[in-house]
Design an enzyme around this catalytic site. Structure first.
Site, PDB file in Angstrom:
ATOM      1  N   TYR A  39       0.548  -1.387  -0.088  1.00 46.60           N
ATOM      2  CA  TYR A  39      -0.436  -0.043   0.122  1.00 46.60           C
ATOM      3  C   TYR A  39       0.916   0.948   0.215  1.00 46.60           C
ATOM      4  O   TYR A  39       1.383   1.781   1.088  1.00 46.60           O
ATOM      5  CB  TYR A  39      -0.950   0.367   1.269  1.00 46.60           C
ATOM      6  CG  TYR A  39      -1.982   1.231   1.403  1.00 46.60           C
ATOM      7  CD1 TYR A  39      -2.013   1.710   0.145  1.00 46.60           C
ATOM      8  CD2 TYR A  39      -2.583   1.149   2.465  1.00 46.60           C
ATOM      9  CE1 TYR A  39      -3.507   3.300   0.283  1.00 46.60           C
ATOM     10  CE2 TYR A  39      -3.592   2.153   2.872  1.00 46.60           C
ATOM     11  CZ  TYR A  39      -4.054   3.200   1.591  1.00 46.60           C
ATOM     12  OH  TYR A  39      -5.150   4.055   1.642  1.00 46.60           O
ATOM     13  N   LYS A  49      -1.092  -1.385  -3.723  1.00 52.59           N
ATOM     14  CA  LYS A  49      -1.912  -0.483  -3.780  1.00 52.59           C
ATOM     15  C   LYS A  49      -1.868   1.475  -4.339  1.00 52.59           C
ATOM     16  O   LYS A  49      -0.928   1.457  -3.217  1.00 52.59           O
ATOM     17  CB  LYS A  49      -3.344  -0.207  -2.435  1.00 52.59           C
ATOM     18  CG  LYS A  49      -4.725   0.950  -2.134  1.00 52.59           C
ATOM     19  CD  LYS A  49      -5.422   0.785  -1.145  1.00 52.59           C
ATOM     20  CE  LYS A  49      -6.162   1.899  -1.132  1.00 52.59           C
ATOM     21  NZ  LYS A  49      -6.940   2.188  -0.072  1.00 52.59           N
TER      22      LYS A  49
END
Length: 292
Positions: A130, A158
Site C-alpha cells: 500500500y 494499492k
C-alpha cells in the site's frame, strides 16, 4: 493470480450503543458482491482498525471471511507487521495481506524494499503493498516500484499518490506480468485505469459499487468515450465523499440510505456535517444521468 476488478475496503458500522454493527457489516459486504465487486478488504484504514479492540477486529474479520467464503470472493486483510501476518496463517480464506509502506520514518526506497523483503519471509499469504506517500511521508520512484514488484511474494500494489505523477506514468508503462496495480485514489481511478491499472481499492464504491465496477470494465473493454463520461461523474462523487476525513461522509450517506444504523465514527474522527452529506447525496443522484 492477478488481482483485477473492484475491491471494496469495508467500513466498520457502529450501532446506537457504540458497538460494531456486525449484521450491517455483513449486509454491506453482500451488497458489494451483488453489485459485482471482485472482493473485499478487511481492516483497511477505511475500517478505522486502530480504534477497534482486538476482539472487535477479530469479529469484523470473522464476518468478512464468512461472506467472502460464501460468495467465493477474494479477501484482502490489512496487516503491517510480521505478527499480524503470522496471525493470518490460521485463516485460509484470506487471499492476500494489504501492507502499508512504513510510515513516518521515511527509510528511503532501499529501506522500503528491505522492509517488504522481511515481511515476505513470514508471509502465509501473498502481499499487496500500500503506497500512499502523503500519509506515510515516503515517496517511491518508478524504479523503486519496479523493484518492489519484482520481490517474490508481492503480487500487487494499492497505488494512491494523490494524483497522476511522472513516476506513476513511468511505472505503469512497464508492469511485469502477474503484478496488479490497484488504484487507491478514488478521484483519479479513471485516468489510472486508462494508463493500465488493473482495478481499484475504492472506499467510494460503498455507495456506487455497480458504477465503479462498470468503469473498470469499460476501460478494460476499450470503450473510452463511455468510460470518460462515467469517470467524470464518479470523480465528482468521490470528491464529495472525501470532503471530510474518510470514512465520515461515506458513513453519513450510508446511514441516510438506511444501510447502517448510525453514521458514527470513532475519535479522532468526527461525524460528517449535514452540508457535506447533502452534497454527496446530490452527486450520487447525478449518476442516474450517465448513459449506460
Amino acid at each position: 493470480m492477478t488481482f483485477t476488478g473492484l475491491y471494496v475496503p469495508m467500513i466498520t458500522p457502529f450501532d446506537a450503543s457504540g458497538s460494531v454493527a456486525l449484521d450491517a457489516l455483513a449486509s454491506l459486504a453482500h451488497q458489494a458482491m451483488d453489485a459485482g465487486a471482485a472482493g473485499l478488504v478487511a481492516l483497511g484504514t477505511t475500517g478505522e482498525p486502530t480504534t477497534l479492540s482486538e476482539t472487535e477486529q477479530r469479529e469484523v474479520l470473522d464476518v468478512l471471511t464468512s461472506v467472502s467464503r460464501e460468495r467465493r470472493a477474494r479477501l484482502l486483510v490489512g496487516a503491517n507487521s510480521i505478527e499480524a501476518l503470522r496471525a493470518l496463517d490460521k485463516r485460509p480464506d484470506v487471499t492476500a495481506a494489504l501492507c502499508l509502506v512504513p510510515p513516518f520514518l521515511r527509510p528511503g526506497g532501499a529501506g522500503v524494499l528491505a522492509h517488504f523483503t522481511h515481511l515476505t519471509q513470514a508471509r502465509p499469504v501473498p502481499l499487496v503493498a500500500y503506497h500512499v506517500p502523503y500519509r506515510t511521508g515516503q515517496q517511491l520512484s518508478a524504479d523503486d516500484l519496479r523493484r518492489l514488484a519484482d520481490l517474490t511474494g508481492i503480487v500487487g500494489i494499492k497505488h494512491a499518490v494523490g494524483g497522476i505523477d511522472t513516476d506513476t506514468i513511468d511505472f505503469l508503462a512497464d508492469i511485469r506480468p502477474g503484478f496488479a496495480v490497484l488504484g487507491g485514489e478514488d478521484q483519479f481511478i479513471s485516468p489510472l485505469l486508462a494508463l493500465g491499472a488493473h482495478g481499484g481499492i475504492l472506499a467510494s464504491a460503498h455507495v456506487a459499487t455497480a458504477d465503479f465496477v462498470q468503469l473498470i470494465e469499460l476501460w478494460h473493454d476499450d470503450d473510452p468515450a463511455r468510460a470518460r463520461a462515467l469517470g467524470h461523474k464518479l470523480a465528482a462523487l468521490s470528491a464529495a465523499l472525501f470532503a471530510e476525513p474518510n470514512p465520515a461522509v461515506i458513513k453519513s450517506v450510508l446511514h441516510a440510505q438506511g444501510r447502517i444504523p448510525t453514521p458514527a465514527v470513532r475519535l479522532p474522527l468526527l461525524p460528517a456535517g449535514a452540508e457535506a452529506t447533502r452534497a454527496a447525496l446530490q452527486r450520487l443522484d447525478d449518476l442516474v444521468s450517465v448513459p449506460r
